[in-house]
Design an enzyme around this catalytic site. Sequence first.
Site, PDB file in Angstrom:
ATOM      1  N   GLU A  61       0.822  -1.203   0.000  1.00  0.00           N
ATOM      2  CA  GLU A  61       0.000   0.000   0.000  1.00  0.00           C
ATOM      3  C   GLU A  61       0.865   1.266   0.000  1.00  0.00           C
ATOM      4  O   GLU A  61       0.579   2.225  -0.729  1.00  0.00           O
ATOM      5  CB  GLU A  61      -0.928   0.004   1.223  1.00  0.00           C
ATOM      6  CG  GLU A  61      -1.921  -1.146   1.264  1.00  0.00           C
ATOM      7  CD  GLU A  61      -1.389  -2.390   1.973  1.00  0.00           C
ATOM      8  OE1 GLU A  61      -2.218  -3.179   2.451  1.00  0.00           O
ATOM      9  OE2 GLU A  61      -0.142  -2.558   2.061  1.00  0.00           O
ATOM     10  N   ALA A 183      16.289 -43.235  -6.730  1.00  0.00           N
ATOM     11  CA  ALA A 183      17.711 -43.548  -6.877  1.00  0.00           C
ATOM     12  C   ALA A 183      17.880 -45.043  -7.099  1.00  0.00           C
ATOM     13  O   ALA A 183      17.095 -45.849  -6.577  1.00  0.00           O
ATOM     14  CB  ALA A 183      18.497 -43.120  -5.640  1.00  0.00           C
ATOM     15  N   ASP A 221      25.918 -36.673  -1.137  1.00  0.00           N
ATOM     16  CA  ASP A 221      25.947 -35.859  -2.356  1.00  0.00           C
ATOM     17  C   ASP A 221      26.714 -34.548  -2.227  1.00  0.00           C
ATOM     18  O   ASP A 221      27.047 -33.935  -3.233  1.00  0.00           O
ATOM     19  CB  ASP A 221      24.510 -35.538  -2.798  1.00  0.00           C
ATOM     20  CG  ASP A 221      23.686 -36.791  -3.067  1.00  0.00           C
ATOM     21  OD1 ASP A 221      24.281 -37.816  -3.443  1.00  0.00           O
ATOM     22  OD2 ASP A 221      22.455 -36.732  -2.895  1.00  0.00           O
ATOM     23  N   ARG A 228      20.240 -21.302  -7.751  1.00  0.00           N
ATOM     24  CA  ARG A 228      21.193 -20.922  -8.793  1.00  0.00           C
ATOM     25  C   ARG A 228      20.537 -20.691 -10.149  1.00  0.00           C
ATOM     26  O   ARG A 228      21.004 -19.878 -10.928  1.00  0.00           O
ATOM     27  CB  ARG A 228      22.264 -22.008  -8.959  1.00  0.00           C
ATOM     28  CG  ARG A 228      23.081 -22.267  -7.719  1.00  0.00           C
ATOM     29  CD  ARG A 228      24.173 -23.298  -7.956  1.00  0.00           C
ATOM     30  NE  ARG A 228      23.644 -24.578  -8.404  1.00  0.00           N
ATOM     31  CZ  ARG A 228      23.120 -25.502  -7.603  1.00  0.00           C
ATOM     32  NH1 ARG A 228      23.041 -25.261  -6.304  1.00  0.00           N
ATOM     33  NH2 ARG A 228      22.682 -26.650  -8.080  1.00  0.00           N
TER      34      ARG A 228
END
Length: 394
Positions: A61, A183, A221, A228
């Site tokens: 606003e 996986a 991992d 990104r």
Amino acid sequence: MTSADLPQATPSLHMARALALAESALYLTSPNPRVGCVLVREDGLVIGEGQTQRAGQAHAEVMALRDATAKGHLTAGQLPKGTTAYVTLEPCSHKGRTGACSQALINSGLDRVVASLKDPNPLVAGRGFAALKTAGIQVDMGDGAAQALELNIGFIKRMTAGDNQGLPWVRMKAAASLDGITALPNGQSQWITGEAARIDGHHWRARACAVLTGIGTVLADNPSLDVRHVATPRQPTLVLVDSKLEVPLSAHIFQVTISGKPRPIWIYTAADLTHPAVANKVKALELLGAEVIHTPNPTGKVDLTALLVDLGKRQINELHVEAGFKLNGSFWRAGLVDELLLYQNAQLMGAGQGIANLGTHESLAQTPKLRYHSVDRIGADLRIIARKIANKIK
């Protein structure tokens, strides 16, 4: 194009523009809600637009009023007679880091406010509307309630009293094959889905207040878990579930910076913080910019419910979970997941890990029940959003 460029713009189009402005702030406003505002003169001319800025800066606003000022539509601080404000959420009525938006609108001399949604924040919750009405301003509910809720689903949940208990909206992201495998048995999972799906996944990271993962994912991992692939003015906080405080000091999660400073990282652990080796590890982690929070359960693991309660107190609206089979299962078994964000590729992988370790069920009545919220093509993959049926927020 703005609503001012549209021929014979209607109230619905003005509100649609306000919602578009709110969506443009999707990555910006955390922990505040994403709000848009359009000021429309009595003859239908749009004279000001704005969206909520970073926390501590101007709300929608006020930005719209500044825009109207810059365009020369305020005379002695007053809007033209008959001006209506189309806003996607009830104007706030309390003074936090910024002034009350309801008072700013009152001071501007406008005649009418049309809002998509009432603000569930207990500090507002109708008080903004009441202040406007007391000042003689007409208040109406307009279009866009469903869209405004979707833009602020975590804020709405955290602010809503009852079973939610101030908890964030928990969105679990996974990528799987057509037969539900995330996986192969040897751990290979990159890449099940295509580039378009991976980029889309970063959009969901960017809108979250925090991204959560587990120590198993970090050790296996070594991901950065930052945003990104889409432009964003902020990086979400990183939340790590690490019961034994095993995270390496060299892990990639510690290498993400924001304007040259370490990204906020909150590590939840069940480790004994009084043990000398653990205490030394905590000091080393703090030097990397991390904060260690002790939330053990009776089994020696992190209490996930206590974790979510703490995140709620830290004003986390949307929690984006990108974790492994075991931690995902713990969230599901505890009934803490609101939404599954699943990217599914049309391949069959056979044996391997599923989305979550749900244990063994003896009847279908015991299984978590979801409903499809949306199904879309993202490149060569499907993006499926499914929500827990029992969730009160639709």
